[in-house]
Write a protein that holds these residues in place. Structure first.
Motif, PDB file in Angstrom:
ATOM      1  N   GLN A  34       4.025   3.157  -8.114  1.00 44.06           N
ATOM      2  CA  GLN A  34       3.410   4.473  -8.294  1.00 44.06           C
ATOM      3  C   GLN A  34       3.028   5.146  -6.978  1.00 44.06           C
ATOM      4  O   GLN A  34       2.937   6.374  -6.914  1.00 44.06           O
ATOM      5  CB  GLN A  34       2.164   4.335  -9.178  1.00 44.06           C
ATOM      6  CG  GLN A  34       2.473   3.857 -10.587  1.00 44.06           C
ATOM      7  CD  GLN A  34       1.225   3.444 -11.355  1.00 44.06           C
ATOM      8  OE1 GLN A  34       0.097   3.649 -10.907  1.00 44.06           O
ATOM      9  NE2 GLN A  34       1.416   2.852 -12.532  1.00 44.06           N
ATOM     10  N   ALA A  35       2.797   4.356  -5.938  1.00 43.46           N
ATOM     11  CA  ALA A  35       2.326   4.927  -4.675  1.00 43.46           C
ATOM     12  C   ALA A  35       3.412   5.763  -4.007  1.00 43.46           C
ATOM     13  O   ALA A  35       4.565   5.346  -3.914  1.00 43.46           O
ATOM     14  CB  ALA A  35       1.879   3.814  -3.733  1.00 43.46           C
ATOM     15  N   THR A  36       3.044   6.949  -3.570  1.00 47.87           N
ATOM     16  CA  THR A  36       3.980   7.829  -2.874  1.00 47.87           C
ATOM     17  C   THR A  36       3.617   8.001  -1.401  1.00 47.87           C
ATOM     18  O   THR A  36       4.404   8.539  -0.629  1.00 47.87           O
ATOM     19  CB  THR A  36       4.008   9.214  -3.536  1.00 47.87           C
ATOM     20  OG1 THR A  36       2.680   9.771  -3.523  1.00 47.87           O
ATOM     21  CG2 THR A  36       4.503   9.105  -4.988  1.00 47.87           C
ATOM     22  N   LYS A  37       2.414   7.554  -1.038  1.00 45.88           N
ATOM     23  CA  LYS A  37       1.946   7.684   0.323  1.00 45.88           C
ATOM     24  C   LYS A  37       1.517   6.318   0.865  1.00 45.88           C
ATOM     25  O   LYS A  37       1.173   5.430   0.089  1.00 45.88           O
ATOM     26  CB  LYS A  37       0.777   8.675   0.403  1.00 45.88           C
ATOM     27  CG  LYS A  37       1.151  10.106   0.069  1.00 45.88           C
ATOM     28  CD  LYS A  37      -0.031  11.040   0.284  1.00 45.88           C
ATOM     29  CE  LYS A  37       0.370  12.501   0.080  1.00 45.88           C
ATOM     30  NZ  LYS A  37      -0.773  13.414   0.370  1.00 45.88           N
ATOM     31  N   PRO A  38       1.486   6.171   2.182  1.00 47.03           N
ATOM     32  CA  PRO A  38       1.090   4.879   2.757  1.00 47.03           C
ATOM     33  C   PRO A  38      -0.403   4.593   2.636  1.00 47.03           C
ATOM     34  O   PRO A  38      -0.836   3.445   2.781  1.00 47.03           O
ATOM     35  CB  PRO A  38       1.506   4.991   4.223  1.00 47.03           C
ATOM     36  CG  PRO A  38       1.522   6.455   4.500  1.00 47.03           C
ATOM     37  CD  PRO A  38       1.970   7.101   3.228  1.00 47.03           C
ATOM     38  N   TYR A  39      -1.210   5.625   2.379  1.00 51.16           N
ATOM     39  CA  TYR A  39      -2.652   5.446   2.190  1.00 51.16           C
ATOM     40  C   TYR A  39      -3.129   6.472   1.179  1.00 51.16           C
ATOM     41  O   TYR A  39      -2.586   7.582   1.091  1.00 51.16           O
ATOM     42  CB  TYR A  39      -3.395   5.609   3.520  1.00 51.16           C
ATOM     43  CG  TYR A  39      -4.904   5.530   3.379  1.00 51.16           C
ATOM     44  CD1 TYR A  39      -5.510   4.382   2.881  1.00 51.16           C
ATOM     45  CD2 TYR A  39      -5.716   6.607   3.721  1.00 51.16           C
ATOM     46  CE1 TYR A  39      -6.891   4.304   2.724  1.00 51.16           C
ATOM     47  CE2 TYR A  39      -7.098   6.542   3.584  1.00 51.16           C
ATOM     48  CZ  TYR A  39      -7.674   5.388   3.078  1.00 51.16           C
ATOM     49  OH  TYR A  39      -9.034   5.327   2.919  1.00 51.16           O
ATOM     50  N   SER A  40      -4.137   6.114   0.437  1.00 50.78           N
ATOM     51  CA  SER A  40      -4.640   6.994  -0.627  1.00 50.78           C
ATOM     52  C   SER A  40      -5.194   8.304  -0.102  1.00 50.78           C
ATOM     53  O   SER A  40      -5.234   9.309  -0.831  1.00 50.78           O
ATOM     54  CB  SER A  40      -5.736   6.269  -1.409  1.00 50.78           C
ATOM     55  OG  SER A  40      -6.868   6.025  -0.584  1.00 50.78           O
ATOM     56  N   GLY A  41      -5.659   8.304   1.156  1.00 52.92           N
ATOM     57  CA  GLY A  41      -6.259   9.510   1.705  1.00 52.92           C
ATOM     58  C   GLY A  41      -7.755   9.593   1.451  1.00 52.92           C
ATOM     59  O   GLY A  41      -8.399  10.567   1.851  1.00 52.92           O
ATOM     60  N   LEU A  42      -8.331   8.584   0.806  1.00 57.39           N
ATOM     61  CA  LEU A  42      -9.771   8.582   0.535  1.00 57.39           C
ATOM     62  C   LEU A  42     -10.534   8.522   1.855  1.00 57.39           C
ATOM     63  O   LEU A  42     -10.262   7.677   2.708  1.00 57.39           O
ATOM     64  CB  LEU A  42     -10.139   7.381  -0.335  1.00 57.39           C
ATOM     65  CG  LEU A  42     -11.571   7.351  -0.901  1.00 57.39           C
ATOM     66  CD1 LEU A  42     -11.810   8.537  -1.821  1.00 57.39           C
ATOM     67  CD2 LEU A  42     -11.816   6.052  -1.650  1.00 57.39           C
TER      68      LEU A  42
END
Length: 495
Positions: A34-42
Motif C-alpha cells: 500500500q505504501a507509495t512513499k518512502p516515509y509517511s510524512g508524519l
C-alpha cells in the motif's frame, strides 16, 4: 499457566507462535503493497506525541499490540525498499536474511560458549573461514562476527594498540594498562575516514587527539605522499604512530584509498594496518571491481559490514585479522563459561562481547540461497547505474556534480546560487532535504565538502533503475524552486 495458554490469554488461538508470526507478516505485506512513499510524512512532533500516548502500564491482547505497532511504528518507518530511499547505508535486506532472523530470534542462541550454541558456533567459524579465504588473508587468519563497523573498527584498533605496546617494549596492556608512553601513541587516517576511528581512540584511553588525519584528494582518497610525510613528522616529534586506517568506501564519497600503498607504508613504518571495508569491502565478490581492493589481503585487520552491500538485516558485521594469535590479547578465562583447557571452541575467546547474536546464519543462508557470484553481479549493476545517475546530474543544467562517483555515492547540489550568500545557499540545501523527508517524497542525505553543502544519493537497492531517478530529480528541482521563491519573498518583505 503454560506458554501456549499464556499466548491464548493475550488473544491468540491454540497455535500462538504461528498465529502471531502470520499476523505480523500479513501486516508487513500490506504495508509494502500500500505504501507509495518512502516515509509517511508524519511530522516529528506528531509522531512523538502518538507514541508517548501509548499507556505501557496497561496490557492488551497480543493481536491488538501487533495492530498498534503496525499503525504507529511500521507505517511511520523509513521504507528502505522504496526507490526514493537513498540517504544512508541501509539496504533492503534479502529474503534469505529476513528468514534467517526468524530462526535467530526463535532459537535465541548465545554466541559466547559452545555449550550454549553448538551448531551456531560451527556455522560462525565456517563463515569466518569463508571470509578469510575470500579476502585471501592467509592460513593464520581468523575473525569474529560483530554488530557492525563501529565494533569492528574498535576491535581492530584495540588489537593494534596492544600489539604495538608488546612489540615496542614488551608491555602488556591487558594486564597493566596503558604504558607510560601512552600519551605518545598516534593513529593515522584520512580526513574522510569514519568518525569511529576517533570514537575508538577515546574508548581505548588514547583520546580523540591521538588521531591524526591526513588530507585527501577531490574524490576523498587519502594522499599517500602526505601520509608518509605525516608519519615522518610525528616520529621527528618523538611520537609513536601505531596504526594506519585505510578506507574502502568512505561514507561521504564512497572513496577507496590506495590500499596496497597504505599497507606498504604501514609495514615500512612499523605500524598496524587496518582497513575499514564496511562499505566497499563487498567488492571482493565483484569480477569487475575486485581489483580496486588490491592490498586488502596484506592488511593486519579488516572490517566488513554485511548489513550494507551484502544485503543483510541490521546488524551484522565482522572483524578479520591476518594473524589469529593477536586475538590472545582479548582472551580471559571464566570458570563458568570458557574454562582453561576447554577443547571445544568458545567464540567469547576472541570477542569483546560476551552474549552476541547468531548473525552468521544470515550470511550462511544467503550464500546457499543467492550465492557469492550473484551478489557480485548485483554490485556490478549497481555501480554501472551510479555512473548513469551521475551522468543525469551532468546533463541537467539545474545541478552540478561534486566529483565522479567511485562506488555507489553521488554528491550534487544546485548549480545556481543567485544572490544567496554561501551560508544561505547551504541552508537552502538543508531545508530542501528536510522538506523532501517530511513530505514523504524522498529520503536523501547531505554532507559538506570544502564548506559547501551537497545533497547525497547512496545507491544500494539492486532493484533500482535509471527511470526511478527521473521523477526524483523533477521533485527535487520543483521543491528547490518553491523554496527559492519563498526565500526571495521573505527577503523582499524584510526590505
Amino acid at each position: 499457566m503454560s506458554h501456549a495458554q499464556y499466548f491464548m490469554h493475550l488473544g491468540c488461538n491454540n497455535r500462538p507462535f504461528e498465529y502471531a508470526a502470520d499476523l505480523t507478516q500479513k501486516s508487513i505485506n500490506a504495508l509494502f503493497q500500500q505504501a507509495t512513499k518512502p516515509y509517511s510524512g508524519l511530522a516529528p512532533e506528531a509522531l512523538k506525541a502518538q507514541l508517548e500516548a501509548v499507556d505501557l502500564s496497561k496490557t492488551e491482547p497480543l493481536i491488538d499490540v501487533i495492530s498498534t505497532v503496525n499503525h504507529l511504528v511500521a507505517k511511520n518507518s523509513i521504507l528502505v525498499q522504496h526507490a526514493h530511499t537513498l540517504a544512508h547505508l541501509h539496504t533492503p535486506p534479502l529474503i534469505a536474511s529476513v528468514v534467517a532472523e526468524h530462526f535467530i530470534a526463535a532459537l535465541n542462541q548465545s554466541m559466547d560458549s559452545w555449550d550454549q550454541a553448538p551448531a551456531a558456533t560451527y556455522v560462525e567459524q565456517i563463515m569466518v573461514d569463508w571470509l578469510c579465504k575470500t579476502y585471501q588473508l592467509g592460513e593464520q587468519s581468523d575473525g569474529v562476527f560483530t554488530s557492525g563497523g563501529t565494533q569492528s573498527n574498535l576491535m581492530g584498533l584495540l588489537l593494534a594498540r596492544d600489539w604495538f605496546a608488546h612489540k615496542h617494549s614488551g608491555h602488556n596492556i591487558q594486564q597493566d594498562g596503558l604504558p607510560e608512553y601512552g600519551h605518545k601513541l598516534r593513529i593515522l587516517c584520512s580526513d574522510k575516514s569514519h568518525f569511529t576511528v576517533q570514537k575508538s581512540a577515546a574508548l581505548m584511553g588514547l583520546g580523540e587527539r591521538s588521531v591524526v588525519t591526513v588530507k585527501t584528494n577531490v574524490q576523498g582518497q587519502i594522499d599517500c605522499h602526505e601520509l608518509q610525510l605525516t608519519i615522518d613528522a610525528l616520529k621527528a616529534q618523538d611520537l609513536l604512530p601505531i596504526a594506519i586506517v585505510a578506507t574502502a568506501g568512505t561514507t561521504d564519497h564512497g572513496a577507496i584509498d590506495d590500499l596496497q600503498q597504505v599497507v606498504e607504508i604501514a609495514k615500512n613504518s612499523g605500524c598496524w594496518s587496518h582497513i575499514d571495508g564496511a562499505y566497499g569491502g563487498a567488492l571482493m565478490l565483484s569480477k569487475k571491481h575486485k581489483a580496486r581492493l588490491q592490498g586488502i589481503e596484506s592488511a593486519d585487520s579488516v572490517s566488513v559490514d554485511f548489513h550494507k552491500l551484502f544485503y543483510q538485516t541490521i546488524s551484522c558485521g565482522a572483524l578479520l585479522i591476518k594473524n589469529k594469535a593477536n586475538f590472545n590479547t582479548l582472551l580471559h578465562h571464566a570458570d563458568y563459561l570458557n574454562r582453561e583447557g576447554d577443547e571445544l571452541p568458545n567464540l567469547v575467546d576472541k570477542s569483546i562481547a560476551t552474549t552476541k547474536r547468531f548473525d552468521a546464519l544470515k550470511m550462511f543462508m544467503t550464500l546457499k540461497a543467492v550465492g557469492a557470484e550473484t551478489l557480485g553481479t548485483m554490485y556490478d549493476d549497481l555501480l554501472a547505474l551510479t555512473e548513469q545517475v551521475a551522468d543525469l546530474v551532468k546533463q541537467n543544467s539545474k545541478f552540478e556534480l561534486c566529483c565522479e562517483p567511485l562506488l555507489s555515492t553521488v554528491l550534487f547540489r544546485l548549480s545556481e546560487q543567485g544572490t544567496l550568500t554561501d551560508n544561505e545557499f547551504n541552508q537552502l540545501h538543508q531545508t530542501l532535504r528536510l522538506q523532501l523527508l517530511t513530505s514523504g517524497d524522498a529520503v536523501i542525505a547531505e554532507t559538506k565538502v570544502d564548506g559547501k553543502l551537497f545533497l547525497k544519493f547512496t545507491l544500494l537497492n539492486p532493484c533500482l533503475t535509471i527511470e526511478d531517478f527521473d521523477s526524483l530529480f523533477n521533485k527535487i528541482e520543483s521543491t528547490a524552486t518553491q523554496l527559492i521563491t519563498q526565500v526571495k519573498n521573505k527577503s523582499q518583505e524584510e526590505k
